[in-house]
Motif scaffolding. Structure first.
Motif, PDB file in Angstrom:
ATOM      1  N   HIS A  20     -33.382 -57.145 -20.302  1.00 37.07           N
ATOM      2  CA  HIS A  20     -33.926 -56.691 -19.030  1.00 37.07           C
ATOM      3  C   HIS A  20     -33.464 -55.269 -18.711  1.00 37.07           C
ATOM      4  O   HIS A  20     -32.346 -54.876 -19.050  1.00 37.07           O
ATOM      5  N   TRP A  21     -34.338 -54.527 -18.038  1.00 33.71           N
ATOM      6  CA  TRP A  21     -33.960 -53.186 -17.578  1.00 33.71           C
ATOM      7  C   TRP A  21     -32.727 -53.238 -16.689  1.00 33.71           C
ATOM      8  O   TRP A  21     -31.882 -52.350 -16.747  1.00 33.71           O
ATOM      9  N   TYR A  22     -32.623 -54.281 -15.857  1.00 39.84           N
ATOM     10  CA  TYR A  22     -31.483 -54.384 -14.943  1.00 39.84           C
ATOM     11  C   TYR A  22     -30.174 -54.443 -15.726  1.00 39.84           C
ATOM     12  O   TYR A  22     -29.193 -53.790 -15.376  1.00 39.84           O
ATOM     13  N   GLY A  23     -30.176 -55.212 -16.806  1.00 37.40           N
ATOM     14  CA  GLY A  23     -28.977 -55.282 -17.640  1.00 37.40           C
ATOM     15  C   GLY A  23     -28.689 -53.966 -18.335  1.00 37.40           C
ATOM     16  O   GLY A  23     -27.527 -53.559 -18.466  1.00 37.40           O
ATOM     17  N   LEU A  24     -29.754 -53.284 -18.784  1.00 35.02           N
ATOM     18  CA  LEU A  24     -29.561 -51.990 -19.436  1.00 35.02           C
ATOM     19  C   LEU A  24     -28.967 -50.957 -18.480  1.00 35.02           C
ATOM     20  O   LEU A  24     -28.239 -50.058 -18.902  1.00 35.02           O
ATOM     21  N   MET A  25     -29.266 -51.082 -17.188  1.00 35.84           N
ATOM     22  CA  MET A  25     -28.690 -50.158 -16.215  1.00 35.84           C
ATOM     23  C   MET A  25     -27.172 -50.337 -16.128  1.00 35.84           C
ATOM     24  O   MET A  25     -26.429 -49.364 -15.923  1.00 35.84           O
ATOM     25  N   TYR A  26     -26.701 -51.558 -16.327  1.00 37.82           N
ATOM     26  CA  TYR A  26     -25.251 -51.785 -16.333  1.00 37.82           C
ATOM     27  C   TYR A  26     -24.628 -51.209 -17.599  1.00 37.82           C
ATOM     28  O   TYR A  26     -23.529 -50.644 -17.560  1.00 37.82           O
ATOM     29  N   VAL A  27     -25.338 -51.333 -18.725  1.00 36.20           N
ATOM     30  CA  VAL A  27     -24.848 -50.708 -19.959  1.00 36.20           C
ATOM     31  C   VAL A  27     -24.750 -49.199 -19.766  1.00 36.20           C
ATOM     32  O   VAL A  27     -23.755 -48.562 -20.164  1.00 36.20           O
ATOM     33  N   LEU A  28     -25.770 -48.599 -19.141  1.00 43.39           N
ATOM     34  CA  LEU A  28     -25.756 -47.166 -18.862  1.00 43.39           C
ATOM     35  C   LEU A  28     -24.599 -46.804 -17.947  1.00 43.39           C
ATOM     36  O   LEU A  28     -23.908 -45.791 -18.157  1.00 43.39           O
ATOM     37  N   ALA A  29     -24.356 -47.623 -16.928  1.00 46.75           N
ATOM     38  CA  ALA A  29     -23.262 -47.356 -15.990  1.00 46.75           C
ATOM     39  C   ALA A  29     -21.916 -47.350 -16.711  1.00 46.75           C
ATOM     40  O   ALA A  29     -21.080 -46.460 -16.486  1.00 46.75           O
ATOM     41  N   PHE A  30     -21.697 -48.326 -17.584  1.00 47.37           N
ATOM     42  CA  PHE A  30     -20.419 -48.388 -18.298  1.00 47.37           C
ATOM     43  C   PHE A  30     -20.287 -47.231 -19.288  1.00 47.37           C
ATOM     44  O   PHE A  30     -19.189 -46.695 -19.490  1.00 47.37           O
ATOM     45  N   ALA A  31     -21.414 -46.823 -19.905  1.00 48.64           N
ATOM     46  CA  ALA A  31     -21.373 -45.684 -20.821  1.00 48.64           C
ATOM     47  C   ALA A  31     -21.021 -44.401 -20.074  1.00 48.64           C
ATOM     48  O   ALA A  31     -20.250 -43.568 -20.575  1.00 48.64           O
ATOM     49  N   MET A  32     -21.561 -44.230 -18.860  1.00 43.13           N
ATOM     50  CA  MET A  32     -21.248 -43.035 -18.070  1.00 43.13           C
ATOM     51  C   MET A  32     -19.796 -43.053 -17.612  1.00 43.13           C
ATOM     52  O   MET A  32     -19.168 -41.993 -17.489  1.00 43.13           O
ATOM     53  N   PHE A  33     -19.244 -44.232 -17.381  1.00 37.13           N
ATOM     54  CA  PHE A  33     -17.830 -44.341 -17.022  1.00 37.13           C
ATOM     55  C   PHE A  33     -16.966 -43.745 -18.135  1.00 37.13           C
ATOM     56  O   PHE A  33     -16.050 -42.958 -17.880  1.00 37.13           O
ATOM     57  N   ILE A  34     -17.276 -44.116 -19.379  1.00 36.85           N
ATOM     58  CA  ILE A  34     -16.517 -43.604 -20.514  1.00 36.85           C
ATOM     59  C   ILE A  34     -16.728 -42.101 -20.675  1.00 36.85           C
ATOM     60  O   ILE A  34     -15.770 -41.331 -20.861  1.00 36.85           O
ATOM     61  N   ALA A  35     -17.990 -41.649 -20.599  1.00 39.71           N
ATOM     62  CA  ALA A  35     -18.290 -40.233 -20.810  1.00 39.71           C
ATOM     63  C   ALA A  35     -17.629 -39.356 -19.749  1.00 39.71           C
ATOM     64  O   ALA A  35     -16.997 -38.337 -20.063  1.00 39.71           O
ATOM     65  N   LEU A  36     -17.755 -39.741 -18.489  1.00 44.82           N
ATOM     66  CA  LEU A  36     -17.137 -38.961 -17.417  1.00 44.82           C
ATOM     67  C   LEU A  36     -15.612 -39.047 -17.489  1.00 44.82           C
ATOM     68  O   LEU A  36     -14.906 -38.081 -17.191  1.00 44.82           O
ATOM     69  N   GLY A  37     -15.105 -40.216 -17.878  1.00 49.77           N
ATOM     70  CA  GLY A  37     -13.666 -40.375 -17.984  1.00 49.77           C
ATOM     71  C   GLY A  37     -13.067 -39.447 -19.029  1.00 49.77           C
ATOM     72  O   GLY A  37     -11.975 -38.890 -18.831  1.00 49.77           O
TER      73      GLY A  37
END
Length: 283
Positions: A20-37
């Motif tokens: 689902h797109w909704y689940g992919l948005m959480y994957v994107l959120a966690f990926a941005m956490f790592i990238a920004l971190g």
């Protein structure tokens, strides 16, 4: 006038497995956490505290548990307890949407407290470190809400508003003949994406680029989000609304008010109380 695009909430079907797109948005959120971190740990005042890439990976695991469990339980307890207690199996169906930010916020605070104890970090330093990494993940979640046609806005007072939308009623099938809610509406998930997410991120990221007193960055995020959410709630159809002293207060505003009050108190403490230095962690 616009019409909600009503995209298929399933991004990819692999046999019996639906992504689902909704689940992919959480994957994107966690990926941005790592990238920004990884950008954040290179900032001189953060590097001086001894933060490492390995800390990010470890915190992400705890943070994911806090977001998912806390967000879902917040939805259950804060917004629709009657429905979920009558249909307990629905609690597990997170791909249908329905995650409370305030529940996820509390879940992450608890998860980070566990991680801080495990790692020997000062809990307030952990909150300060992760705060600027959160708003873009929130924005991704609101995009998922929009794709799912969740959180419809209020009916617009000016029916000529260029971005007002006909919003589908998700109680009925979206295809081939969708049923729409009455009246043109504000696209409230997009408002919250832009204001609660992107605007809060821009302000907080700039604020956090310089060394601040302990807890100031975490408190500033709490204040900014609480104020932004209180504003954008005016354009969202509330889950529930009460009138107190003649003032209508939505569920989101009622949950954000303690954040604002608590954040102001924390900022006052951060800038007025002499604090111990942040010595780097030796491992």
């Amino acid at each position: 006038m616009l019409i909600h695009p009503m995209p298929d909430p399933i991004a990819l079907q692999l046999g019996p497995v639906a992504i689902h797109w909704y689940g992919l948005m959480y994957v994107l959120a966690f990926a941005m956490f790592i990238a920004l971190g990884r950008v954040r740990i290179k900032q001189p005042h953060i590097a001086a505290q001894g933060w490492k890439k390995e800390d990010l990976d470890d915190m992400l695991f705890y943070g994911m548990l806090g977001v998912v469990i806390g967000g879902r339980m917040g939805e259950v307890l804060f917004y629709r307890p009657g429905y979920f207690f009558a249909n307990p199996i629905e609690i597990l169906k997170v791909w249908h949407g329905g995650m409370s930010f305030h529940g996820g916020f509390l879940g992450v605070l608890l998860a980070m407290a566990v991680w801080a104890r495990k790692s020997g970090r000062n809990l307030l330093d952990v909150y300060d470190f992760i705060a600027p990494l959160v708003p873009l993940g929130y924005a991704a979640g609101r995009l998922g809400n929009f794709i799912n046609a969740e959180l419809p806005g209020r009916v617009v007072s000016d029916q000529t508003l260029p971005w007002a939308m006909l919003w589908p009623d998700t109680n009925y099938p979206l295809w081939p003949n969708p049923v729409f809610l009455q009246g043109l509406r504000h696209p409230s998930p997009l408002y919250q994406l832009l204001i609660d997410g992107l605007l809060v991120f821009a302000i907080l990221w700039l604020y956090a680029r310089k060394e601040r007193p302990r807890l100031a960055v975490g408190a500033m995020y709490t204040l900014l989000y609480g104020c932004a959410r209180t504003f954008t709630e005016n354009y969202r159809t509330p889950d529930w609304e009460r009138v107190i002293a003649g003032i209508p207060i939505t569920s989101g505003q009622a949950l954000s008010l303690p954040m604002i009050v608590g954040a102001l108190a924390m900022l006052a403490w951060a800038y007025t109380i002499k604090q111990k230095g942040r010595a780097p962690i030796r491992r």
